[in-house]
Design a protein around this motif. Structure first.
Motif, short mmCIF file in Angstrom:
data_model
loop_
_atom_site.label_atom_id
_atom_site.label_comp_id
_atom_site.label_asym_id
_atom_site.label_seq_id
_atom_site.Cartn_x
_atom_site.Cartn_y
_atom_site.Cartn_z
N THR A 1 5.13 -1.86 8.02
CA THR A 1 5.87 -3.11 7.80
C THR A 1 7.15 -2.82 7.03
O THR A 1 7.28 -1.79 6.35
CB THR A 1 5.01 -4.09 7.00
N PRO A 2 8.13 -3.72 7.12
CA PRO A 2 9.36 -3.55 6.33
C PRO A 2 9.09 -3.43 4.83
O PRO A 2 9.77 -2.67 4.14
CB PRO A 2 10.16 -4.82 6.65
N GLU A 3 8.06 -4.16 4.34
CA GLU A 3 7.73 -4.08 2.91
C GLU A 3 7.25 -2.68 2.55
O GLU A 3 7.64 -2.10 1.53
CB GLU A 3 6.64 -5.11 2.56
N ALA A 4 6.38 -2.12 3.38
CA ALA A 4 5.87 -0.77 3.12
C ALA A 4 6.98 0.26 3.19
O ALA A 4 7.02 1.21 2.40
CB ALA A 4 4.76 -0.43 4.11
N ARG A 5 7.91 0.07 4.13
CA ARG A 5 9.02 1.00 4.25
C ARG A 5 9.92 0.93 3.02
O ARG A 5 10.38 1.96 2.51
CB ARG A 5 9.82 0.68 5.52
N ALA A 6 10.17 -0.28 2.53
CA ALA A 6 11.01 -0.44 1.35
C ALA A 6 10.36 0.16 0.11
O ALA A 6 11.02 0.83 -0.71
CB ALA A 6 11.32 -1.92 1.11
N VAL A 7 9.06 -0.04 -0.03
CA VAL A 7 8.32 0.49 -1.19
C VAL A 7 8.13 1.99 -1.06
O VAL A 7 8.11 2.72 -2.06
CB VAL A 7 6.96 -0.23 -1.31
N GLY A 8 7.99 2.48 0.18
CA GLY A 8 7.73 3.90 0.40
C GLY A 8 6.27 4.25 0.20
O GLY A 8 5.93 5.37 -0.19
N ALA A 9 5.38 3.30 0.51
CA ALA A 9 3.95 3.53 0.31
C ALA A 9 3.14 2.61 1.23
O ALA A 9 3.60 1.53 1.61
CB ALA A 9 3.55 3.28 -1.14
N VAL A 10 1.95 3.07 1.58
CA VAL A 10 1.01 2.30 2.41
C VAL A 10 -0.35 2.30 1.72
O VAL A 10 -0.80 3.34 1.24
CB VAL A 10 0.89 2.95 3.82
N ASN A 11 -0.99 1.14 1.64
CA ASN A 11 -2.34 1.12 1.07
C ASN A 11 -3.36 0.48 2.00
O ASN A 11 -4.52 0.32 1.63
CB ASN A 11 -2.37 0.44 -0.30
N ILE A 12 -2.93 0.12 3.21
CA ILE A 12 -3.87 -0.41 4.19
C ILE A 12 -3.40 0.01 5.58
O ILE A 12 -2.21 -0.06 5.89
CB ILE A 12 -3.99 -1.95 4.08
N VAL A 13 -4.35 0.47 6.40
CA VAL A 13 -4.04 0.98 7.74
C VAL A 13 -4.96 0.32 8.76
O VAL A 13 -6.16 0.16 8.52
CB VAL A 13 -4.21 2.51 7.81
#
Length: 265
Positions: free
Chosen positions: A84-96
């Protein structure tokens, strides 16, 4: 007693270490409430094994998705096919989520869960000066979510200043109204003090910052879930600070996690 059958859908939480996680128990309640034949299991994988795990899960047809936690949140971004754009902006993923064709989609919900947990505890972040310790995946998500929630100032203290500066630059770009600064060990001038590192999880861990500078009028928050009362929270409570436990961050995002992974309601 949970009955596992050939129809049971599999989910996971990947971490290193993993014994401390509370997600399997918490997600079990969600499955029961939604009438889902599913189970979420702990996956203990070191950083060097993360890519192999992800590749294997692409072919696992009864696998629905997984929660991602320390230390894998930043590494997971490039291992997903879509984020998602939010994950890209943060540079992290916590759900897949695993799609039917084996592609993997990622999002970040830590920040949303943390802010909602604060609000449910009666702490409104709007207008606060925040001292954030840490610059990993959870810290990044929390920083962006707090900025979106209307904080006044954000100071980040991290052993590696470059990582902290990278987060602050992202905040400045998207939320120019938020005052930003590289923080020192001293949290004294903040309204909300957050430990977003793993320090405090193990017996004998040092404090992540100078806790002697905490003031009774401050809110002190953790993201660590086990132990619930970390040494930091215990120290802050003794100083007269209001405290926020780590578990609400998970509890407030668990339904969002289930939705993202496609767990039927």
């Amino acid at each position: 007693m949970i009955e596992i059958t050939g129809n049971t859908r599999l989910y996971g939480i990947v971490a290193d270490p993993v014994a401390q996680v509370k997600t399997p128990q918490t997600m079990r309640k969600v499955f029961d409430r939604r009438g889902t034949d599913g189970v979420l299991v702990p996956l203990h994988v070191p950083p060097e094994g993360l890519s192999d795990l992800v590749q294997a899960l692409r072919s696992l047809r009864n696998f629905g998705g997984m929660v991602v936690t320390v230390p894998h949140k930043t590494g997971m971004v490039e291992l997903c096919d879509v984020v998602t754009p939010e994950a890209r902006a943060v540079g992290a993923v916590n759900i897949v989520r695993r799609e039917p064709d084996g592609t993997l989609a990622g999002d970040i919900l830590d920040g949303k869960g943390f802010v909602e947990g604060l609000r449910q505890s009666g702490f409104n972040p709007e207008g606060l000066a925040v001292f954030l310790c840490g610059a990993g995946g959870a810290a990044r998500a929390i920083a962006f979510a707090l900025a979106q929630a209307g904080i006044r100032k954000l100071s980040i203290h991290n052993r590696t200043q470059a990582a902290a500066q990278q987060i602050l630059q992202g905040i400045q770009k998207l939320f120019p109204q938020v005052e930003t600064a590289l923080g020192s060990q001293d949290p004294m001038h903040a309204d909300l003090v957050i430990n977003a590192t793993s320090l405090g999880m193990k017996t004998g861990d040092a404090f992540a910052f100078d806790v002697s500078r905490l003031q009774p009028n401050q809110i002190v928050a953790e993201i660590i879930m086990t132990p619930a009362l970390t040494p930091l929270l215990e120290f802050a409570q003794a100083k007269g600070c209001r405290i926020q436990y780590g578990l609400p961050m998970l509890e407030c995002q668990i339904e969002m996690m289930a939705d993202f992974m496609g767990v039927a309601k």
